[in-house]
Design an enzyme around this catalytic site. Sequence first.
Site, PDB file in Angstrom:
ATOM      1  N   CYS A 104     -32.921 -24.821 -10.017  1.00 17.00           N
ATOM      2  CA  CYS A 104     -33.881 -24.259  -9.066  1.00 17.00           C
ATOM      3  C   CYS A 104     -34.018 -25.080  -7.787  1.00 17.00           C
ATOM      4  O   CYS A 104     -34.527 -24.587  -6.785  1.00 17.00           O
ATOM      5  CB  CYS A 104     -35.244 -24.097  -9.728  1.00 17.00           C
TER       6      CYS A 104
ATOM      7  N   HIS B 176     -40.770 -23.393  -4.190  1.00 14.89           N
ATOM      8  CA  HIS B 176     -39.980 -22.674  -5.187  1.00 14.89           C
ATOM      9  C   HIS B 176     -40.884 -21.682  -5.912  1.00 14.89           C
ATOM     10  O   HIS B 176     -42.004 -22.018  -6.302  1.00 14.89           O
ATOM     11  CB  HIS B 176     -39.377 -23.677  -6.171  1.00 14.89           C
TER      12      HIS B 176
ATOM     13  N   ASN C  22     -38.599 -15.299 -10.809  1.00 20.61           N
ATOM     14  CA  ASN C  22     -37.935 -16.572 -10.518  1.00 20.61           C
ATOM     15  C   ASN C  22     -36.439 -16.334 -10.369  1.00 20.61           C
ATOM     16  O   ASN C  22     -35.747 -16.057 -11.348  1.00 20.61           O
ATOM     17  CB  ASN C  22     -38.214 -17.563 -11.656  1.00 20.61           C
TER      18      ASN C  22
END
Length: 359
Positions: A111, A248, A278
Amino acid sequence: MPYAHITGWGKCIPPASISNDEISKIVDTTDEWITSRTGIKSRRVSHVSTAELATVAAKHAIACAGIDAKDIDLVILATCTPSTMVANTASLVQKNIGAVGAAAMDTNAACSGFLYALQAATAQIQAGMIKKAVVIAAERMTWYVNWSRRDSAVLFGDGAGAVVLEAADTPAGLLATKTGCDSTDRDILHIENFGSDLNKYEPIGPSNLLFEGREIFKRAVKGMSEACDDVLAQANLSLDDINVLVPHQANLRIIQAIQHRLKVPDEKVMVNIGQYGNTSAATIAIALCEAVEQGLIKPHSNIMSAAFGAGLTWAASYIKWGERVTPISVSDAQLPPCDKTGLELVAPAVKACKEAEPT
């Protein structure tokens, strides 16, 4: 020393989606359960490869910058869901966009990948090695999902974002950054049943994305907040100087906790996890594009971005936006039509995952 200005930006969002109500037809959950714990209402499912998502996003960014793809010196793709391992996926994207002869490489920091890739490309420009780069983050996270497990099935989605970097003399672009990795407890977030450590001649079954949610929450909030503090100190800035926070997009609770810890008001925070879920490395790249499109990022905005991912990798970056917030040109690049719903796209995987579950 030259600076690496962001002169183009683009994204690629697959058309098919799966709502929370639709997810509840796959696993035992509800819209209220998912929304209250994650902030996610829907996620996208790609009908094409990671390379195709990356290609469309890159073409939009290149058109936005008003440059010829043949002038690009570097194509760097952040992904943990590559279309192919050998050759790397960036080489296929390089071919697709017409960046003839450009260096091409994949990078995987989960990520945190987009900020890692942005740092790598910026450093090459600052060193005078290259003049133009396209930095892409693209993911097909739904490919990893075990659709019999509620904890991961509700979280992830697919998509891509990209930026073009160009050498310039005035201070803008990525001006301060902090990256790192705490590998001590790397197993609290990982994918099992994948990789060359496995015996490929034995049945493997579905991949499992395993994570310890509470521990990750604590580490993500602490790690990203402290990294932001380090970057602000590097840049000799205070939080009052920051115009936009682009975190994020892993979980709305994490975003809100970081926002609270840093004392950043709602109007300065870019949030789009509700409609995309996500998308791992792609979350910041997509959010950056949408922050420009929505007018949150303005000329000369001071932007703080932070990420936390498997590894356990982390990153924070201070980005100074340039003068322009409108595209020089627009690309007509788009994905091929999709004739299936999100549920129809994942139906074979759902069936296989449920059949593989112990009885």
